[in-house]
Design a protein around this motif. Structure first.
Motif, mmCIF file in Angstrom:
data_model
loop_
_atom_site.group_PDB
_atom_site.id
_atom_site.type_symbol
_atom_site.label_atom_id
_atom_site.label_comp_id
_atom_site.label_asym_id
_atom_site.label_seq_id
_atom_site.Cartn_x
_atom_site.Cartn_y
_atom_site.Cartn_z
ATOM 1 N N ALA A 179 62.805 26.015 116.356
ATOM 2 C CA ALA A 179 61.350 26.110 116.548
ATOM 3 C C ALA A 179 61.028 26.941 117.787
ATOM 4 O O ALA A 179 60.125 27.786 117.777
ATOM 5 C CB ALA A 179 60.758 24.720 116.658
ATOM 6 N N ASP A 180 61.784 26.712 118.864
ATOM 7 C CA ASP A 180 61.546 27.506 120.074
ATOM 8 C C ASP A 180 61.805 28.992 119.821
ATOM 9 O O ASP A 180 61.054 29.860 120.269
ATOM 10 C CB ASP A 180 62.447 27.012 121.204
ATOM 11 N N GLN A 181 62.892 29.273 119.105
ATOM 12 C CA GLN A 181 63.212 30.675 118.845
ATOM 13 C C GLN A 181 62.136 31.345 118.000
ATOM 14 O O GLN A 181 61.789 32.508 118.216
ATOM 15 C CB GLN A 181 64.572 30.780 118.146
ATOM 16 N N VAL A 182 61.610 30.596 117.047
ATOM 17 C CA VAL A 182 60.541 31.166 116.230
ATOM 18 C C VAL A 182 59.344 31.513 117.106
ATOM 19 O O VAL A 182 58.720 32.569 116.969
ATOM 20 C CB VAL A 182 60.142 30.187 115.110
ATOM 21 N N ALA A 183 59.027 30.609 118.032
ATOM 22 C CA ALA A 183 57.894 30.879 118.924
ATOM 23 C C ALA A 183 58.130 32.156 119.718
ATOM 24 O O ALA A 183 57.247 33.009 119.839
ATOM 25 C CB ALA A 183 57.691 29.692 119.861
ATOM 26 N N VAL A 184 59.351 32.303 120.253
ATOM 27 C CA VAL A 184 59.648 33.503 121.041
ATOM 28 C C VAL A 184 59.560 34.748 120.165
ATOM 29 O O VAL A 184 58.994 35.775 120.556
ATOM 30 C CB VAL A 184 61.046 33.377 121.676
ATOM 31 N N ALA A 185 60.119 34.648 118.955
ATOM 32 C CA ALA A 185 60.114 35.820 118.082
ATOM 33 C C ALA A 185 58.689 36.224 117.718
ATOM 34 O O ALA A 185 58.352 37.411 117.690
ATOM 35 C CB ALA A 185 60.932 35.543 116.835
ATOM 36 N N LEU A 186 57.846 35.228 117.440
ATOM 37 C CA LEU A 186 56.459 35.560 117.118
ATOM 38 C C LEU A 186 55.779 36.213 118.314
ATOM 39 O O LEU A 186 54.985 37.145 118.169
ATOM 40 C CB LEU A 186 55.704 34.293 116.704
ATOM 41 N N SER A 187 56.103 35.712 119.510
ATOM 42 C CA SER A 187 55.517 36.314 120.706
ATOM 43 C C SER A 187 55.941 37.766 120.843
ATOM 44 O O SER A 187 55.128 38.651 121.121
ATOM 45 C CB SER A 187 55.953 35.515 121.934
ATOM 46 N N HIS A 188 57.235 38.024 120.633
ATOM 47 C CA HIS A 188 57.703 39.408 120.712
ATOM 48 C C HIS A 188 57.003 40.278 119.679
ATOM 49 O O HIS A 188 56.622 41.418 119.958
ATOM 50 C CB HIS A 188 59.212 39.457 120.491
ATOM 51 N N ALA A 189 56.844 39.716 118.474
ATOM 52 C CA ALA A 189 56.177 40.498 117.434
ATOM 53 C C ALA A 189 54.763 40.850 117.863
ATOM 54 O O ALA A 189 54.299 41.976 117.679
ATOM 55 C CB ALA A 189 56.170 39.714 116.131
ATOM 56 N N ALA A 190 54.066 39.879 118.448
ATOM 57 C CA ALA A 190 52.696 40.145 118.886
ATOM 58 C C ALA A 190 52.680 41.210 119.973
ATOM 59 O O ALA A 190 51.851 42.124 119.966
ATOM 60 C CB ALA A 190 52.069 38.860 119.390
ATOM 61 N N ILE A 191 53.618 41.101 120.923
ATOM 62 C CA ILE A 191 53.654 42.085 122.012
ATOM 63 C C ILE A 191 53.938 43.465 121.447
ATOM 64 O O ILE A 191 53.334 44.464 121.853
ATOM 65 C CB ILE A 191 54.714 41.676 123.046
ATOM 66 N N LEU A 192 54.868 43.518 120.483
ATOM 67 C CA LEU A 192 55.201 44.826 119.906
ATOM 68 C C LEU A 192 53.994 45.422 119.210
ATOM 69 O O LEU A 192 53.698 46.609 119.361
ATOM 70 C CB LEU A 192 56.359 44.682 118.916
ATOM 71 N N GLU A 193 53.278 44.590 118.446
ATOM 72 C CA GLU A 193 52.105 45.118 117.753
ATOM 73 C C GLU A 193 51.093 45.651 118.751
ATOM 74 O O GLU A 193 50.502 46.719 118.562
ATOM 75 C CB GLU A 193 51.469 44.020 116.901
ATOM 76 N N GLU A 194 50.922 44.903 119.841
ATOM 77 C CA GLU A 194 49.965 45.348 120.848
ATOM 78 C C GLU A 194 50.402 46.668 121.473
ATOM 79 O O GLU A 194 49.601 47.587 121.678
ATOM 80 C CB GLU A 194 49.832 44.271 121.924
#
Lengths: 740, 155
Positions: free
Chosen positions: A300-315
């Motif tokens: 669950a923690d890793q998913v949170a980090v991955a989603l955060s990275h995805a958001a940062i990349l999109e930005e």
């Protein structure tokens, strides 16, 4: 001796006890001797035994005890003194060793007893280590799963893929029956079933976010066991006949919520969570193990980090696209600016090379035309052509001057000039235009205005012409008045010129020029704009579309260069306009020799001025140019001699020659020749005038000519009229440098 | 052919030389300087121009054929030719010389060779046209007429 000590074979009844004692002592001795052997044997087999010295003592003790018992065999009868001595020695030694051994054992017996305790301790430790090894092995397996899952989850930066991969890999690793992900809805008040592992078409299921089971899961960062019958776990009817599998749920933090575009959520101040639900297979006895729960939490923690990275990349990708767009716009703006600069440079080149030259031809031809037989009407028209051409040439120079004014490269050229003549010339130029419009033109030149002044005559005249010309242009009727006088100190305190604080001195003065008209006037609000380049009063533009709007911008720059100030006053539209400017001019010292710029003067009678008999020497290595210049001078009546080289010139030149023309286009030959002519006539006061003829308009040429002592500089092309004026001026003033 | 017709032909021909840019205002000055005291002034000056140009073009051809081109010498020759053409009003020759000197300054041999060809071409054209004009003048004089002095087309 009377009898031996041998034991009799036949003993009485009292001797039976004695026999028993003999046998016991013998066996005691035997035992005592064998015990040390046993100790030695077993101790050697043991790897470690910490009390070897005690062993030696104990062995010695045992052996000595045996010895005493053995010796007892000889003490039941009367024995010799030797036996008594041996017995005494043996007992003494036994006493000593036994006491020593007893003392030693006091120390080691507690240690020996503790060995058992340590044995128990070690046994417990071994059991504990065995359990820990099991844990380690389990954790290692869990870690491997975590690394594999993390690798899969983090191998992509697409949110949809991240979430789908998580469910698939968890399902595979943990052999789940179902795995589901609930995401907050737009309102933030419900959770919506967004992803499932097996069930198709999960969209549409929603549950209130404030369910107790959801609050329980969201308030903990651990995986929480929940009932299989709660709403987030009951996804479909159970196919099994028995109880459903165990279910756990865990929260998944959602970071950078405002950047998520898919769901278009509003900004939420508090942290938000998704809910992940995992179900073990039905009809199985499986339960969630601790390490499995830990695995779920880590994932669950890793998913949170991955989603955060995805958001940062999109930005960052969005920012990159925005920067690319900005770069395109900037590049376009830069190219447009470069095009504008190139256009301006091309325009200036055209003005300089393609417009100035034809103007010279028009002026030259008009000048030649004046020489022909003309009627009074024709002569007037030709003179008008000449003046218009000169004005147009001035406008061309205006544009070039404005360009140099803008980049700061324009320099004023201070010369001594006749100030009163300047104003007369302005009036003569303006009167014809004013008379056509039936405007009356009046002028007042103060009597105390100096006759001569030092300054840039050309630019001063240009400024006055611009100001008066504007007054004429914008007046349809009425009168225009021009006033010129020395500015008084009190006038500098005028509120209209707040920053103008001139310093008065004996060698300069301030000329004040005021031009007043009764023309169309200016809206007072527009006055600040009229000095802007190419800008004209809006209300005036429609009435007078002609005009470049260039003049006043140049005027202000010239006035500023002349350490002065210019301003405009008007009471409004239709109420006339007054333009006033002040410039600083020098007062010439009478002892200075005047060096006037060349101004061709058209004599009243064309035939009256002649140079019959004037001896002129023309030096030019170009045969064609030499012949043309000679023809020009002969046409004016001169007596012309020519030389094709410097050597020939020096050989031919004499005191009879009044003027020597020479070409200085090619290198330094002309300058050298001038120096040598000076040297040749150094003892005479009436040497010939030396005048340079050149097509070179560089300022350095003029400076070079003055430096080597030349008396004049004439720019080609030279028309008949121009040459006549040149000769008149030279013979009258002995100096003439045409301004470039 | 009568004198009037020849005079109109001369005027039209001379007009075309100015309109096509072969001659400029300087040539008119030469004509103005011709009078009864100096009746052949224009022909003398133009003949000098032809002589100078032939010599200079030959010198230029030789100078540019060398392995190590002496651009200073080439520039001096072009400067002379520019001065001559400017003095008689041969405008296109002068303009070709101006371009020529720019390439001399850059020491661009290939461009100089092309400019030399251009200058030669412009010189040949203006020479032919001037010779034609002079023949027309001779025909007019031989027929008892006078060279027209009105140049009202200029304006």
């Amino acid at each position: 001796m009377e009898s031996c000590n041998c034991i009799d074979p036949q003993v009485p009844a009292d001797d039976l006890l004695m026999k028993y004692q003999y046998i016991s002592d013998f066996f005691i001795a035997l035992a005592y001797f064998s015990i040390p052997l046993e100790l030695i044997y077993f101790v050697k087999k043991s790897a470690v035994f910490p009390y070897r010295w005690v062993l030696v003592q104990f062995g010695a003790f045992i052996v000595l005890c045996g010895a005493t018992h053995l010796i007892n065999l000889w003490t039941f009868r009367i024995h010799s003194r030797t036996v008594a001595v041996v017995m005494t020695t043996a007992k003494v030694l036994t006493a000593v060793v036994s006491c020593a051994t007893a003392l030693m054992l006091v120390h080691i017996i507690p240690d020996l007893l503790s060995v058992k305790t340590r044995e128990l301790f070690l046994k417990n430790k071994a059991a504990e280590l065995d359990r820990e090894m099991g844990l380690i092995r389990t954790q290692e397996e869990t870690g491997r799963h975590v690394r594999m899952l993390t690798h899969e989850i983090r191998s992509t930066l697409d949110r949809h893929t991240i979430l789908k991969t998580t469910l698939v890999e968890l399902g595979r690793t943990l052999a789940l029956e179902e795995c589901a992900l609930w995401m907050p809805t737009r309102t933030g008040l419900e959770l919506q079933l967004s992803y499932t592992l097996r069930q198709q078409n999960p969209v549409g299921y929603t549950v209130p976010i404030h369910l107790p089971v959801i609050n329980q899961v969201f308030s903990s960062n651990r995986a929480v066991k929940i009932s299989p019958n709660c709403p987030v776990a009951r996804l479909r009817p159970y196919a099994g006949k028995y109880m459903p599998g165990a279910v756990v749920a865990v929260r998944v933090p959602l970071l950078h919520l405002s950047n998520f575009q898919i769901y278009d959520w509003p900004e939420v101040s508090t942290r938000s969570y998704a809910l992940m639900v995992l179900m073990l297979p039905s009809d199985s006895a499986r339960q969630w193990h601790v390490h499995e729960l830990e695995l779920v939490e880590v994932v669950a923690d890793q998913v949170a980090v991955a989603l955060s990275h995805a958001a940062i990349l999109e930005e960052s990708m969005r920012a990159r696209d925005q920067l690319m767009e900005q770069n395109v716009a900037l590049d376009l703006a830069r190219r447009e600016a470069e095009t504008a600069i190139r256009a301006r440079n091309d325009f200036l080149a055209v003005m300089n090379h393609e417009m100035r030259t034809p103007m010279h031809a028009v002026i030259a031809l008009s000048s030649l035309l004046q020489e022909t037989d003309l009627t009074a009407e024709q002569r007037l028209m030709v003179e008008t052509i000449l003046k218009s051409s000169n004005l147009l040439a001035t406008l061309i120079n205006d544009v070039l001057d404005l360009s140099r004014l803008e980049d700061g490269s324009l320099q004023l050229e201070a010369t001594t000039f006749n100030l009163h003549s300047l104003f007369r010339e302005v009036l003569n130029l303006i009167k014809p235009v004013a008379s056509v419009k039936k405007l009356s033109l009046t002028s007042h030149i103060a009597s105390d205005l100096p006759m001569y002044a030092i300054g840039d005559e050309k630019r001063l005249m240009q400024t006055i012409l611009n100001v008066v010309g504007n007054a004429v242009k914008f007046s349809k009727e009425g009168c225009i008045s021009i006033s010129a006088f020395v500015a008084k100190p009190e006038s500098f305190r005028d509120a209209r010129i707040p920053d103008f604080l001139p310093v008065l001195s004996d060698n300069h003065f301030y000329l004040r020029v005021q031009v007043k008209d009764s023309g169309s006037g200016i809206n007072p609000q527009d006055i600040p704009k009229i000095f802007t380049k190419f800008a004209q009063n809006q209300s005036l533009t429609t009435r007078n579309p002609a005009g470049s709007g260039l003049g006043l911008a140049i005027c202000r720059r010239f006035v500023n260069l002349m350490e002065g100030h210019i301003w405009v006053e008007s009471e409004g539209i239709g109420k006339g306009c007054t333009v006033t400017f002040i410039v600083k001019l020098g007062i010439p010292d009478r002892s200075n020799e005047f060096k006037l710029p060349f101004v061709p003067k058209v004599p009243g009678n064309h035939g009256s001025t002649n140079f019959a008999g004037l001896k002129v020497l023309v030096t030019d290595d170009n045969g064609v140019s030499r012949t043309v210049t000679k023809g020009l001078l002969m046409h004016l009546g001169c007596d012309v001699t020519t030389a094709s080289s410097s050597e020939e010139c020096l050989r031919v030149v004499s005191l009879e020659h009044e003027v020597v023309f020479m070409d200085v286009c090619a290198g330094l030959d002309g300058y050298e020749l001038a120096i040598r002519i000076h040297e040749k006539f150094t003892k005479h006061q009436d040497r010939p005038l030396i005048v340079a003829l050149t097509g070179n308009t560089k300022k350095v040429t003029k400076e070079n000519c003055m430096r080597v002592g030349m008396d004049g500089l004439i720019l080609k092309p030279v028309s008949v009229d121009k040459m006549r004026g040149v000769l008149s001026e030279l013979l009258e003033r002995r100096v003439l440098f045409e301004t470039v | 052919m009568d004198v009037g017709q020849m005079q109109r032909q001369w005027i039209d021909y001379t007009k075309s030389l100015f309109l096509e840019g072969f001659l400029d205002g300087q040539f008119l000055q030469l004509q103005q300087l011709q009078d009864e005291n100096n009746p052949d002034f224009v022909v003398e000056v133009v003949s000098l121009f032809f002589e100078d140009s032939e010599r200079l073009l030959k010198d230029l051809t030789f100078a540019l054929d060398q392995n190590g081109v002496d651009f200073k010498k080439v520039d001096a020759h072009v400067h002379q030719l520019k001065g001559s053409s400017s003095s008689i009003g041969a405008q296109r020759v002068k303009n070709a010389c101006i371009a020529f000197r720019n390439f001399c300054e850059e020491q661009n041999t290939d461009a100089c060779l092309r400019c030399l060809q251009q200058v030669k071409q412009e010189y040949c054209i203006v020479k032919n046209k001037l010779e034609t004009m002079f023949r027309l003048e001779q025909q007019i004089v031989a027929a008892g007429g006078s060279i027209p002095t009105e140049l009202s087309f200029i304006g």
